[in-house]
Structures are given as C-alpha cells and as structure tokens.
Design an enzyme around this catalytic site. Structure first.
Site, PDB file in Angstrom:
ATOM      1  N   MET A 238     138.348  80.170  83.962  1.00 39.26           N
ATOM      2  CA  MET A 238     138.556  79.858  82.478  1.00 39.26           C
ATOM      3  C   MET A 238     138.851  81.442  81.743  1.00 39.26           C
ATOM      4  O   MET A 238     138.293  82.331  82.121  1.00 39.26           O
ATOM      5  CB  MET A 238     136.989  79.369  82.139  1.00 39.26           C
ATOM      6  CG  MET A 238     137.093  79.118  80.448  1.00 39.26           C
ATOM      7  SD  MET A 238     135.617  78.639  79.935  1.00 39.26           S
ATOM      8  CE  MET A 238     135.694  79.235  78.281  1.00 39.26           C
ATOM      9  N   ALA A 239     139.833  81.007  80.924  1.00 40.46           N
ATOM     10  CA  ALA A 239     140.309  82.347  80.089  1.00 40.46           C
ATOM     11  C   ALA A 239     140.719  81.959  78.766  1.00 40.46           C
ATOM     12  O   ALA A 239     141.219  80.980  78.628  1.00 40.46           O
ATOM     13  CB  ALA A 239     141.131  82.967  80.795  1.00 40.46           C
ATOM     14  N   ILE A 240     140.523  82.911  77.782  1.00 41.23           N
ATOM     15  CA  ILE A 240     141.257  82.675  76.310  1.00 41.23           C
ATOM     16  C   ILE A 240     141.838  83.806  76.376  1.00 41.23           C
ATOM     17  O   ILE A 240     141.389  84.977  76.526  1.00 41.23           O
ATOM     18  CB  ILE A 240     139.937  82.615  75.281  1.00 41.23           C
ATOM     19  CG1 ILE A 240     139.063  81.439  75.556  1.00 41.23           C
ATOM     20  CG2 ILE A 240     140.754  82.676  73.891  1.00 41.23           C
ATOM     21  CD1 ILE A 240     139.969  80.141  74.996  1.00 41.23           C
TER      22      ILE A 240
ATOM     23  N   GLU B 257     130.085  81.305  89.037  1.00 40.57           N
ATOM     24  CA  GLU B 257     129.852  82.497  89.193  1.00 40.57           C
ATOM     25  C   GLU B 257     130.497  83.501  88.003  1.00 40.57           C
ATOM     26  O   GLU B 257     131.473  83.004  87.806  1.00 40.57           O
ATOM     27  CB  GLU B 257     129.843  83.096  90.485  1.00 40.57           C
ATOM     28  CG  GLU B 257     131.269  82.699  91.029  1.00 40.57           C
ATOM     29  CD  GLU B 257     131.481  82.880  92.337  1.00 40.57           C
ATOM     30  OE1 GLU B 257     132.584  83.438  92.830  1.00 40.57           O
ATOM     31  OE2 GLU B 257     130.562  82.412  93.177  1.00 40.57           O
TER      32      GLU B 257
ATOM     33  N   TYR C  41     128.163  80.872  78.275  1.00 41.86           N
ATOM     34  CA  TYR C  41     127.619  79.669  79.310  1.00 41.86           C
ATOM     35  C   TYR C  41     126.220  79.389  78.894  1.00 41.86           C
ATOM     36  O   TYR C  41     125.832  78.030  79.054  1.00 41.86           O
ATOM     37  CB  TYR C  41     127.610  80.352  80.834  1.00 41.86           C
ATOM     38  CG  TYR C  41     129.224  80.613  81.159  1.00 41.86           C
ATOM     39  CD1 TYR C  41     130.071  79.851  80.849  1.00 41.86           C
ATOM     40  CD2 TYR C  41     129.372  81.612  81.992  1.00 41.86           C
ATOM     41  CE1 TYR C  41     131.528  80.021  81.343  1.00 41.86           C
ATOM     42  CE2 TYR C  41     130.689  82.197  82.318  1.00 41.86           C
ATOM     43  CZ  TYR C  41     131.758  81.200  81.967  1.00 41.86           C
ATOM     44  OH  TYR C  41     132.967  81.557  82.443  1.00 41.86           O
TER      45      TYR C  41
ATOM     46  N   ASN D  77     129.801  90.784  82.547  1.00 43.18           N
ATOM     47  CA  ASN D  77     130.609  89.899  81.762  1.00 43.18           C
ATOM     48  C   ASN D  77     129.589  89.246  80.625  1.00 43.18           C
ATOM     49  O   ASN D  77     129.428  88.258  80.857  1.00 43.18           O
ATOM     50  CB  ASN D  77     131.560  89.163  82.213  1.00 43.18           C
ATOM     51  CG  ASN D  77     132.379  88.535  81.265  1.00 43.18           C
ATOM     52  OD1 ASN D  77     132.316  88.183  80.164  1.00 43.18           O
ATOM     53  ND2 ASN D  77     133.612  87.844  81.973  1.00 43.18           N
TER      54      ASN D  77
END
Length: 154
Positions: A67-69, A105, A117, A110
C-alpha cells in the site's frame, strides 16, 4: 487497478519504497486476482492516481501485500481512506467465501504506517526479527492482524 494503471502505480512505488516492486509484480498481482485498488484525485483537468493497495485473498483471510500514497499527497488522511475502501471492497467481493482476518507486516521504523493500521483496528500479533533489509543491515517487521467484523461492507 487495471493494467493501464500500472505505470502510475509503479511511479508511486518508486517514490516511497526503498525496495520497490517491479512493474511485472504489479501485473502479476492483477493477473492472480488479488484485490488491487487505486485511489484517484480529480484536479481541474484530469483524474490522477495518488495511491494504491493490494490485498491477497487466501481462503477466508487476506494479506495486505502493499500500500502506498504518493509523497505529494501524504498526510491528508488518504491512506486511511484508501485502506478502508480496499478492505470494504474486498469483503464485498468475497461475500460468498467470507473474509475474517487481514494480516500485514510493516517495518518497525514506519511509525506512521503502524499508527494508521492501529487506527483501522489492526493490532500487533508478532515481531519478525531482522526481516527487512536496510542500508546498514536489517530491521524488524511488525506483524499485525485485523479481525473483520460486520462493520465493513455494510
């Protein structure tokens, strides 16, 4: 996410990851039937992909693979929006098979991702020591899980 989205998704991946996926891995995820979502924002002239999420269904569970923005769109609540919509979409898409848990994971360093999460209800269930490569060695992976309730996909 479609194959046409892969170049934009790959560009975001290269911005934000120290060890980015290849374009082929994104295409393989789409071909494998993973639940691949993009988040788009509309500007004055066009829609632009600003984030993506890949969930891998496995029986009645799923793994959050990636997942990334985009860097320019971070710290606006888009990660929360993207992940919530992705989970909701996965639950709806798998209504007949069910989906009870999602695992992930994340690098121990981070803290922004861990906080995101946790905000969505994930909890740490384990620690995988010396898992992720770094420029100076290895770092631990925090293993997290979300037990899905009826709150999603209603």
């Amino acid at each position: 996410m479609t194959l046409a989205d892969v170049p934009a998704v790959y560009a975001i991946e290269q911005q934000v990851q120290t060890h980015p996926w290849s374009q082929q891995l994104f295409m393989d995820s789409i071909a494998a039937g993973h639940h691949c979502t993009v988040l788009e924002q509309q500007d004055r002239e066009r829609s632009q992909i600003v984030g993506f999420c890949i969930l891998q269904p496995v029986l009645d569970e799923a793994n959050l693979l990636l997942m990334a923005i985009a860097q320019a769109s971070q710290k606006q609540g888009l990660g929360y929006q993207l992940l919530e919509q992705s989970i909701d979409g996965l639950v709806k898409a798998r209504a007949s098979q069910g989906c009870n848990m999602i695992f992930l994971e994340v690098r121990q360093s981070n803290q922004a991702a861990i906080a995101l999460y946790e905000k969505l209800g994930f909890a740490q269930i384990d620690l995988r020591k010396n898992y992720y490569p770094t420029s100076t060695g290895k770092e631990h992976a925090v293993i997290m899980a979300l037990t899905l309730s009826m709150n999603f996909a209603q």
